[in-house]
Structures are given as structure tokens and as C-alpha cells.
Design a protein around this motif. Structure first.
Motif, PDB file in Angstrom:
ATOM      1  N   THR A 212       0.843  -1.205   0.000  1.00 29.98           N
ATOM      2  CA  THR A 212       0.000   0.000   0.000  1.00 29.98           C
ATOM      3  C   THR A 212       0.872   1.246   0.000  1.00 29.98           C
ATOM      4  N   PRO A 213       1.568   1.523  -1.098  1.00 30.66           N
ATOM      5  CA  PRO A 213       2.430   2.715  -1.134  1.00 30.66           C
ATOM      6  C   PRO A 213       1.626   3.997  -1.024  1.00 30.66           C
ATOM      7  N   ARG A 214       2.095   4.890  -0.163  1.00 27.33           N
ATOM      8  CA  ARG A 214       1.427   6.179   0.045  1.00 27.33           C
ATOM      9  C   ARG A 214       2.326   7.347  -0.337  1.00 27.33           C
ATOM     10  N   GLU A 215       3.576   7.257   0.065  1.00 26.17           N
ATOM     11  CA  GLU A 215       4.521   8.331  -0.201  1.00 26.17           C
ATOM     12  C   GLU A 215       5.418   7.939  -1.369  1.00 26.17           C
ATOM     13  N   PHE A 216       6.058   8.925  -1.969  1.00 24.23           N
ATOM     14  CA  PHE A 216       6.902   8.644  -3.126  1.00 24.23           C
ATOM     15  C   PHE A 216       7.970   7.620  -2.792  1.00 24.23           C
ATOM     16  N   GLU A 217       8.545   7.726  -1.592  1.00 21.77           N
ATOM     17  CA  GLU A 217       9.603   6.797  -1.207  1.00 21.77           C
ATOM     18  C   GLU A 217       9.100   5.363  -1.093  1.00 21.77           C
ATOM     19  N   ASP A 218       7.814   5.154  -0.862  1.00 17.96           N
ATOM     20  CA  ASP A 218       7.270   3.797  -0.878  1.00 17.96           C
ATOM     21  C   ASP A 218       7.365   3.196  -2.278  1.00 17.96           C
ATOM     22  N   HIS A 219       7.118   4.010  -3.286  1.00 11.90           N
ATOM     23  CA  HIS A 219       7.252   3.542  -4.666  1.00 11.90           C
ATOM     24  C   HIS A 219       8.715   3.262  -4.999  1.00 11.90           C
ATOM     25  N   VAL A 220       9.619   4.122  -4.510  1.00  5.86           N
ATOM     26  CA  VAL A 220      11.044   3.866  -4.710  1.00  5.86           C
ATOM     27  C   VAL A 220      11.417   2.515  -4.104  1.00  5.86           C
ATOM     28  N   ALA A 221      10.968   2.270  -2.876  1.00  8.28           N
ATOM     29  CA  ALA A 221      11.308   1.029  -2.187  1.00  8.28           C
ATOM     30  C   ALA A 221      10.781  -0.192  -2.937  1.00  8.28           C
ATOM     31  N   ASN A 222       9.571  -0.101  -3.483  1.00 13.88           N
ATOM     32  CA  ASN A 222       9.006  -1.242  -4.216  1.00 13.88           C
ATOM     33  C   ASN A 222       9.801  -1.553  -5.475  1.00 13.88           C
ATOM     34  N   TRP A 223      10.474  -0.541  -6.028  1.00 15.20           N
ATOM     35  CA  TRP A 223      11.357  -0.773  -7.173  1.00 15.20           C
ATOM     36  C   TRP A 223      12.757  -1.179  -6.734  1.00 15.20           C
ATOM     37  N   LEU A 224      13.256  -0.521  -5.687  1.00 17.93           N
ATOM     38  CA  LEU A 224      14.643  -0.706  -5.273  1.00 17.93           C
ATOM     39  C   LEU A 224      14.891  -2.039  -4.576  1.00 17.93           C
ATOM     40  N   CYS A 225      13.991  -2.457  -3.696  1.00 23.20           N
ATOM     41  CA  CYS A 225      14.253  -3.661  -2.898  1.00 23.20           C
ATOM     42  C   CYS A 225      14.444  -4.912  -3.765  1.00 23.20           C
ATOM     43  N   PRO A 226      13.610  -5.164  -4.784  1.00 19.98           N
ATOM     44  CA  PRO A 226      13.897  -6.315  -5.660  1.00 19.98           C
ATOM     45  C   PRO A 226      15.219  -6.168  -6.406  1.00 19.98           C
ATOM     46  N   LEU A 227      15.590  -4.934  -6.741  1.00 22.43           N
ATOM     47  CA  LEU A 227      16.867  -4.711  -7.415  1.00 22.43           C
ATOM     48  C   LEU A 227      18.025  -5.061  -6.483  1.00 22.43           C
ATOM     49  N   LEU A 228      17.949  -4.655  -5.236  1.00 25.68           N
ATOM     50  CA  LEU A 228      18.974  -5.020  -4.258  1.00 25.68           C
ATOM     51  C   LEU A 228      19.059  -6.538  -4.115  1.00 25.68           C
ATOM     52  N   ALA A 229      17.913  -7.195  -4.092  1.00 26.46           N
ATOM     53  CA  ALA A 229      17.884  -8.643  -3.890  1.00 26.46           C
ATOM     54  C   ALA A 229      18.546  -9.408  -5.028  1.00 26.46           C
ATOM     55  N   ALA A 230      18.691  -8.789  -6.178  1.00 29.52           N
ATOM     56  CA  ALA A 230      19.330  -9.444  -7.322  1.00 29.52           C
ATOM     57  C   ALA A 230      20.850  -9.336  -7.272  1.00 29.52           C
ATOM     58  N   HIS A 231      21.384  -8.749  -6.215  1.00 29.58           N
ATOM     59  CA  HIS A 231      22.822  -8.530  -6.097  1.00 29.58           C
ATOM     60  C   HIS A 231      23.350  -9.095  -4.781  1.00 29.58           C
ATOM     61  N   GLU A 232      24.665  -9.157  -4.680  1.00 31.72           N
ATOM     62  CA  GLU A 232      25.315  -9.729  -3.490  1.00 31.72           C
ATOM     63  C   GLU A 232      25.970  -8.678  -2.607  1.00 31.72           C
ATOM     64  N   VAL A 233      26.453  -7.596  -3.211  1.00 26.26           N
ATOM     65  CA  VAL A 233      27.200  -6.569  -2.483  1.00 26.26           C
ATOM     66  C   VAL A 233      26.641  -5.203  -2.863  1.00 26.26           C
ATOM     67  N   LEU A 234      26.465  -4.349  -1.858  1.00 25.86           N
ATOM     68  CA  LEU A 234      25.975  -2.984  -2.059  1.00 25.86           C
ATOM     69  C   LEU A 234      27.017  -1.989  -1.578  1.00 25.86           C
ATOM     70  N   LEU A 235      27.277  -0.978  -2.417  1.00 26.20           N
ATOM     71  CA  LEU A 235      28.044   0.196  -2.008  1.00 26.20           C
ATOM     72  C   LEU A 235      27.129   1.397  -2.167  1.00 26.20           C
ATOM     73  N   ASP A 236      26.791   2.039  -1.049  1.00 24.97           N
ATOM     74  CA  ASP A 236      25.858   3.168  -1.042  1.00 24.97           C
ATOM     75  C   ASP A 236      26.654   4.427  -0.722  1.00 24.97           C
ATOM     76  N   LEU A 237      26.594   5.413  -1.624  1.00 26.89           N
ATOM     77  CA  LEU A 237      27.444   6.600  -1.548  1.00 26.89           C
ATOM     78  C   LEU A 237      26.656   7.798  -1.036  1.00 26.89           C
ATOM     79  N   HIS A 238      27.135   8.402   0.044  1.00 21.73           N
ATOM     80  CA  HIS A 238      26.455   9.515   0.706  1.00 21.73           C
ATOM     81  C   HIS A 238      27.436  10.651   0.974  1.00 21.73           C
ATOM     82  N   SER A 239      26.906  11.754   1.492  1.00 25.18           N
ATOM     83  CA  SER A 239      27.709  12.852   2.026  1.00 25.18           C
ATOM     84  C   SER A 239      27.004  13.383   3.266  1.00 25.18           C
ATOM     85  N   PHE A 240      27.635  14.346   3.962  1.00 16.95           N
ATOM     86  CA  PHE A 240      27.063  14.810   5.225  1.00 16.95           C
ATOM     87  C   PHE A 240      27.096  16.331   5.300  1.00 16.95           C
ATOM     88  N   THR A 241      26.388  16.883   6.295  1.00 16.14           N
ATOM     89  CA  THR A 241      26.165  18.325   6.385  1.00 16.14           C
ATOM     90  C   THR A 241      27.333  19.071   7.005  1.00 16.14           C
TER      91      THR A 241
END
Length: 321
Positions: A85-114
Motif C-alpha cells: 500500500t504505497p502512500r509516499e513517493f519513497e514507498d514507490h522507490v522502495a518497491n522498485w529498489l528492494c527487488p533490485l537489491l535482492a538481485a545482487h550480493e554486495v551494495l556500495l551506497d554513496l552519501h555525504s554529510f552536512t
């Protein structure tokens, strides 16, 4: 609705399946720039994939990225998981992203800080069978962390966050109009989700948002990761001894007039009993132990995370191949 985009490359020879994310938070663009540079080199033939598969997501949250802000409707990197039951935009992102993550073995997530500071990597826990974040691939994460090109690693995120939730629940009644994080699962982001489905994952904080060196940190980490995992013919970077800190405590801001005693930066050292902040009633907040302040947020909303404290750890002190 904003479209979602990923770019995948697969070599003829089998190997590790790697996924690299940029702009999980829309105002953190160093990962996007680093990914774009690597994609351009692969397309030009100057960087050759020899084994395995790599998927790049230059902009993970396109709504937040378009508006150059941390979130679209909410923080994508909290309580990440698919929903019927996606309500917010990020719920739609998660429904697309989570299966994509599951198709892989290693994740590198790139961020920055304030706040000003130096790059560092967030690792998962040591191998454990505990209730918060059971895990059995710590050695793989530690080996990759040593090759990203940064000198500091931090662990203890989810257990510390869960402890903060327990304390937050005790004062939730004081903030009836606030959106409080009262569910331990709210601490689950991309890397925690990846570990929960059997993968290994690291979050690399590449520097301050506006630091012109941050995209280079992101680029170098991607290239080193490809080499370390054997996806390219480049030599595996030598492992480096690193400073390691473990998050131990989180303190919430309880009133708009709660204030810090000085403009703290992440990883500033604090001595036991050293003043850190002052509550609106004049009471002092002091460090309960000698350690380091992490993620100080002078703009935190009442009832939300204000700062973390970390202790020194010898987890990565010894270099191993």
C-alpha cells in the motif's frame, strides 16, 4: 511520478553481483557524480568489466534529487522495505529498489554529510545471532571497507538506533504533534535491508555535501570496489589499517531551546563529563564516557536525534588479507 533508472553491465564470465547507489538523499550528489564518471569510462572502454555484474543507480530518489533536498515525501533511508500500500513517493522507490537489491550480493551506497568532516565508512555489525541485526558476513565487509580509500570506519548503527527508540517512547507523549521515530525498523536503510536478505553492504560517507573532493572519493571507492571484487583486471588495492569507532549512545533534542555549548563537528573528541549541550531549563548534558561526538544536528526537531556518541574500537586495527 518520477521514473526510476538503473544502468547494468554484465561480463561474459561469472562473478560477484555488485550494486552501487547514489543520491539516496537528493542533496547528496557526490555519489551521482562518481557513478557518472565510472559509467562514462565503461562506455568508452577505458574501464573494462571482466567478470560478474555491476548495476549503477545514479539517482536513487529522483523526487528528492529534482528538488535538491534530503527527502521527497520522507527519508528513503529509514524503514526501507516493500509495501503493498504505497502512500509516499519513497514507498514507490522502495518497491522498485528492494527487488533490485535482492538481485545482487554486495551494495556500495554513496552519501555525504552536512557538517564539516572527513570521509568515513559505515559497516554492519560483527557476526552475531542477536535479535536486532543477525549477521554472518562481517569479514567480507571489513575486507572491502579497508580498500575504499578512507581512514575511518563506524559500526553500531542499528543497535544504537534501537536503544534510542526505547528512550524516545518514554517521552513521546510530550510531542503529540511531532512525527517521532518509535519503531526500531525505522533505522533500517539500504545497507540494513541488504544484510537482511543475505547480502553485504557498506555506506560510504564521502565528505561534506559541497566538498569538491567528495565526488573523487566516491569515484575512487567504486573503482577500488570493482578491483577488490575481481570485476576488473586492476590489482586488488592493499588493505589498510583503519580507525574504528562504535556508536554507543544517541541523545534526542527535547525542546527548541536545547543548544550545544559549541559548534560540534562529527568525530570531535569528548572527555568523560565534558559538557556537550544545555537543555532549555539550564541543565547540562555531559558526555557519559570519553569518546567522540557523531552527527551533531543543531537543527534537530524536538523529539528527534540530536547527536550520537561513539567509543574507540580495535575492530580494524590489524590488517589482514
Amino acid at each position: 511520478m518520477q521514473p526510476f533508472k538503473s544502468v547494468s553491465y554484465a561480463a561474459a564470465a561469472p562473478g560477484t553481483r555488485l550494486i552501487v547507489l547514489g543520491a539516496v538523499h537528493g542533496n547528496e550528489t557526490c555519489g551521482t557524480r562518481g557513478i557518472e564518471r565510472v559509467i562514462a569510462e565503461i562506455d568508452a572502454g577505458s574501464l573494462v568489466l571482466r567478470t560478474g555484474r555491476v548495476t549503477f543507480v545514479p539517482v536513487t530518489n529522483p523526487l528528492a534529487y529534482t528538488h535538491q533536498r534530503r527527502a521527497g515525501d520522507r527519508n528513503l533511508n529509514r524503514k526501507l522495505g516493500p509495501t503493498e500500500t504505497p502512500r509516499e513517493f519513497e514507498d514507490h522507490v522502495a518497491n522498485w529498489l528492494c527487488p533490485l537489491l535482492a538481485a545482487h550480493e554486495v551494495l556500495l551506497d554513496l552519501h555525504s554529510f552536512t557538517a564539516p568532516g572527513v570521509p568515513f565508512v559505515f559497516m554492519g555489525p560483527k557476526d552475531n545471532a542477536g535479535p536486532v541485526e543477525p549477521f554472518d558476513r562481517a569479514a567480507r565487509e571489513e575486507a572491502l571497507a579497508r580498500r575504499l580509500g578512507v581512514g575511518r570506519a563506524v559500526d553500531g548503527w542499528l543497535t544504537t538506533y534501537a536503544g534510542g527508540v526505547a528512550r524516545r517512547q518514554a517521552h513521546a507523549a510530550k510531542f503529540p504533534e511531532a512525527s517521532l521515530d518509535l519503531d526500531p525498523r525505522f533505522g533500517i536503510g539500504t545497507t540494513e535491508y541488504m544484510r537482511s536478505i543475505g547480502g553485504s553492504a557498506l555506506t560510504l560517507e564521502c565528505g561534506q555535501h559541497e566538498d569538491p573532493a567528495a565526488p573523487e572519493v566516491a569515484y575512487r571507492a567504486i573503482v577500488n570496489t570493482l578491483a577488490h571484487l575481481g570485476l576488473t583486471d586492476a590489482s586488488d588495492p592493499p588493505p589498510a589499517a583503519m580507525e574504528c569507532l562504535s556508536l554507543s549512545e544517541v541523545t534526542d533534542r527535547l525542546h527548541p531551546e536545547d543548544s550545544f555549548v559549541q559548534p560540534w563537528r562529527s568525530f570531535d573528541p569528548v572527555a568523560e563529563a565534558q559538557p556537550i549541550g544545555t537543555r532549555h531549563d539550564g541543565s547540562a548534558i555531559v558526555a557519559p564516557f570519553a569518546g567522540f561526538i557523531v552527527f551533531p544536528n543543531p537543527s534537530a526537531e524536538p523529539g528527534h536525534e540530536w547527536f550520537y556518541l561513539a567509543r574507540s574500537s580495535d575492530r580494524l586495527a590489524e590488517v589482514s588479507q
